[in-house]
Design a protein around this motif. Structure first.
Motif, PDB file in Angstrom:
ATOM      1  N   ALA A   1       0.847  -1.189   0.000  1.00 54.28           N
ATOM      2  CA  ALA A   1       0.000   0.000   0.000  1.00 54.28           C
ATOM      3  C   ALA A   1       0.882   1.239   0.000  1.00 54.28           C
ATOM      4  O   ALA A   1       2.043   1.182   0.401  1.00 54.28           O
ATOM      5  CB  ALA A   1      -0.890   0.011   1.231  1.00 54.28           C
ATOM      6  N   THR A   2       0.316   2.347  -0.467  1.00 51.09           N
ATOM      7  CA  THR A   2       1.017   3.620  -0.351  1.00 51.09           C
ATOM      8  C   THR A   2       0.797   4.125   1.070  1.00 51.09           C
ATOM      9  O   THR A   2      -0.336   4.184   1.532  1.00 51.09           O
ATOM     10  CB  THR A   2       0.432   4.652  -1.345  1.00 51.09           C
ATOM     11  N   VAL A   3       1.888   4.450   1.753  1.00 50.68           N
ATOM     12  CA  VAL A   3       1.736   4.912   3.127  1.00 50.68           C
ATOM     13  C   VAL A   3       2.195   6.369   3.212  1.00 50.68           C
ATOM     14  O   VAL A   3       3.281   6.711   2.756  1.00 50.68           O
ATOM     15  CB  VAL A   3       2.553   4.033   4.094  1.00 50.68           C
ATOM     16  N   VAL A   4       1.333   7.209   3.754  1.00 48.59           N
ATOM     17  CA  VAL A   4       1.648   8.634   3.878  1.00 48.59           C
ATOM     18  C   VAL A   4       1.740   8.971   5.356  1.00 48.59           C
ATOM     19  O   VAL A   4       0.810   8.697   6.118  1.00 48.59           O
ATOM     20  CB  VAL A   4       0.564   9.504   3.199  1.00 48.59           C
ATOM     21  N   LEU A   5       2.887   9.545   5.745  1.00 46.16           N
ATOM     22  CA  LEU A   5       3.063   9.954   7.142  1.00 46.16           C
ATOM     23  C   LEU A   5       2.481  11.355   7.302  1.00 46.16           C
ATOM     24  O   LEU A   5       2.941  12.301   6.671  1.00 46.16           O
ATOM     25  CB  LEU A   5       4.552   9.951   7.503  1.00 46.16           C
ATOM     26  N   GLY A   6       1.466  11.475   8.149  1.00 47.54           N
ATOM     27  CA  GLY A   6       0.891  12.800   8.357  1.00 47.54           C
ATOM     28  C   GLY A   6      -0.444  12.728   9.075  1.00 47.54           C
ATOM     29  O   GLY A   6      -0.983  11.650   9.321  1.00 47.54           O
ATOM     30  N   ASP A   7      -0.956  13.915   9.374  1.00 48.59           N
ATOM     31  CA  ASP A   7      -2.208  14.028  10.108  1.00 48.59           C
ATOM     32  C   ASP A   7      -3.372  14.051   9.108  1.00 48.59           C
ATOM     33  O   ASP A   7      -3.499  14.987   8.325  1.00 48.59           O
ATOM     34  CB  ASP A   7      -2.160  15.324  10.928  1.00 48.59           C
ATOM     35  N   GLY A   8      -4.205  13.026   9.167  1.00 47.17           N
ATOM     36  CA  GLY A   8      -5.317  12.909   8.230  1.00 47.17           C
ATOM     37  C   GLY A   8      -6.375  13.988   8.384  1.00 47.17           C
ATOM     38  O   GLY A   8      -7.214  14.164   7.500  1.00 47.17           O
ATOM     39  N   THR A   9      -6.327  14.740   9.476  1.00 44.74           N
ATOM     40  CA  THR A   9      -7.315  15.812   9.626  1.00 44.74           C
ATOM     41  C   THR A   9      -6.835  17.086   8.918  1.00 44.74           C
ATOM     42  O   THR A   9      -7.553  18.074   8.875  1.00 44.74           O
ATOM     43  CB  THR A   9      -7.588  16.153  11.111  1.00 44.74           C
ATOM     44  N   ASN A  10      -5.618  17.048   8.422  1.00 43.30           N
ATOM     45  CA  ASN A  10      -5.096  18.192   7.691  1.00 43.30           C
ATOM     46  C   ASN A  10      -5.483  18.054   6.217  1.00 43.30           C
ATOM     47  O   ASN A  10      -5.045  17.135   5.540  1.00 43.30           O
ATOM     48  CB  ASN A  10      -3.569  18.232   7.851  1.00 43.30           C
TER      49      ASN A  10
END
Lengths: 147, 225
Positions: B45-54
């Motif tokens: 899967a593509t994994v993105v490090l970050g805050d999903g509420t942004n």
């Protein structure tokens, strides 16, 4: 707000506690909700309202704060999403006439306004204040929110 | 199908595997660098490090191309806002929140966000499965508004050697199918039920207990509690 108001404040940090103190001195009825009991230490001796330890997104907690009687709800926890959830729940499900949410993140604040909620974004407020002080007010709002 | 998931953890990993096995494209957004490392090593899967509420992070993670957004972080307020952003800012067609506090299920729905509580679903399944011994399978459909139950008939049950029309079934219950000696058949009112039959019963949740009681004669342990 010259008449007597019943205000529920969710979040007893710097903003929440200052607001609670001032409203209390003005003679309004204030309930402050916070998850951490020690947060209430920030309330001054002049505060004569109630403190409620609990989660402001929790129905039982809002019930206990007699939210249905509130004239004003202010959501100022440190979490933007919690403030936005509290604001929506109290505005749309409890039909509180005035609800204010503080949202730190400018892009989220813009979205919060889009949801029809009264929103305070400290970064926008500060930028506006600087422009005003510099005599440059009237510049476009929401330009710096990275969208 | 493009699926964007916010949140991490073991159950989500298994969920992702299932989506990937069905050749979905999965993107996961999570705030925890360690969890992101784990996920990207173990999943295609593509994994993105970050805050999903942004909203900016969601945009970067390709939310505009997503067919489904699943908000499953440990914080319900985050899940609410993620779903609302996905729907209103990015026009994602299917948006679902997995809520942690079961009470938030109705709160979210009242605010227009599709939500379910894993706790409630599991509790419901355990109740329904353990309530009657003879249930071999149980599938909630339509977000739990319809229940399909599969059970095997024993010769001491009140329903055996009786035709369907003689059964004292509550309303909104259908004995839809039965398997007898390996052969499937659609029963009619005159069909006699026999020991060993596997029957498929479709019911509304409120009639699930009474229907099973009428067929098996068993008492539901949970109804007494």
């Amino acid at each position: 707000m010259s008449n007597h108001q019943y205000v529920v404040i969710v979040g007893c940090g710097q903003t929440g506690s200052r607001l609670a103190n001032r409203l209390s001195v003005m003679g309004h009825s204030v309930v402050v909700i916070d998850q951490r009991r020690d947060a209430f230490a920030a309330l001054g001796a002049e505060f004569s309202g109630f403190c409620l330890e609990g989660d402001g997104t929790d129905k039982a907690c809002l019930d206990q704060a007699k939210i249905s009687q509130a004239d004003l709800v202010v959501a100022v926890t440190r979490e933007d999403t919690v403030n936005m959830m509290v604001a929506q729940v109290t505005r749309h499900l409890w039909h509180i006439p005035r609800v204010v949410a503080r949202v730190f993140h400018p892009a989220l604040a813009a979205f919060c306004r889009k949801l029809g909620l009264e929103t305070i974004c400290p970064a926008d407020t500060a930028a506006d204040a600087v422009l005003r002080l510099a005599g440059l007010d009237g510049g476009p709002a929401g330009v710096g929110d990275g969208r | 199908m493009n699926i964007l998931i916010t949140g991490g953890g073991k159950p989500l990993q298994f969920l992702c595997r299932r989506f990937l096995a069905k050749s979905c494209r999965v993107t996961i957004v999570d705030q925890d660098p360690e969890e992101c490392g784990r996920l990207s090593r173990q999943l295609r899967a593509t994994v993105v490090l970050g805050d999903g509420t942004n909203p900016l992070i969601l945009d970067e993670a390709g939310v505009r191309e997503a067919d489904v957004v699943l908000a499953a972080t440990p914080h319900d307020a985050d899940n609410l806002i993620i779903c609302q952003l996905a729907t209103r800012c990015f026009s994602v067609p299917h948006v679902v929140a997995v809520v942690n506090d079961p009470e938030n299920e109705t709160t979210f729905r009242d605010l227009g966000v599709n939500a379910f509580s894993a706790t409630r679903v599991i509790a419901g399944l355990i109740e329904q499965r353990t309530a009657f011994q003879e249930i071999t399978n149980l599938i909630p459909l339509g977000e739990g508004r319809v229940i399909v139950t599969e059970l095997r008939l024993r010769d001491d049950m009140p329903a055996v050697y009786r035709s369907l029309s003689e059964l004292d079934l509550p309303p909104d219950v259908l004995v839809a199918c039965l398997v007898r000696e390996g052969r499937a058949m659609i029963p009619r009112g005159g069909t006699e039920l026999l020991p060993g039959d596997q029957v498929m019963v479709i019911s509304l949740p409120e009639n699930h207990g009474p229907a099973l009681r009428a067929i098996t004669g068993e008492r539901n342990e949970w109804d007494r509690a």
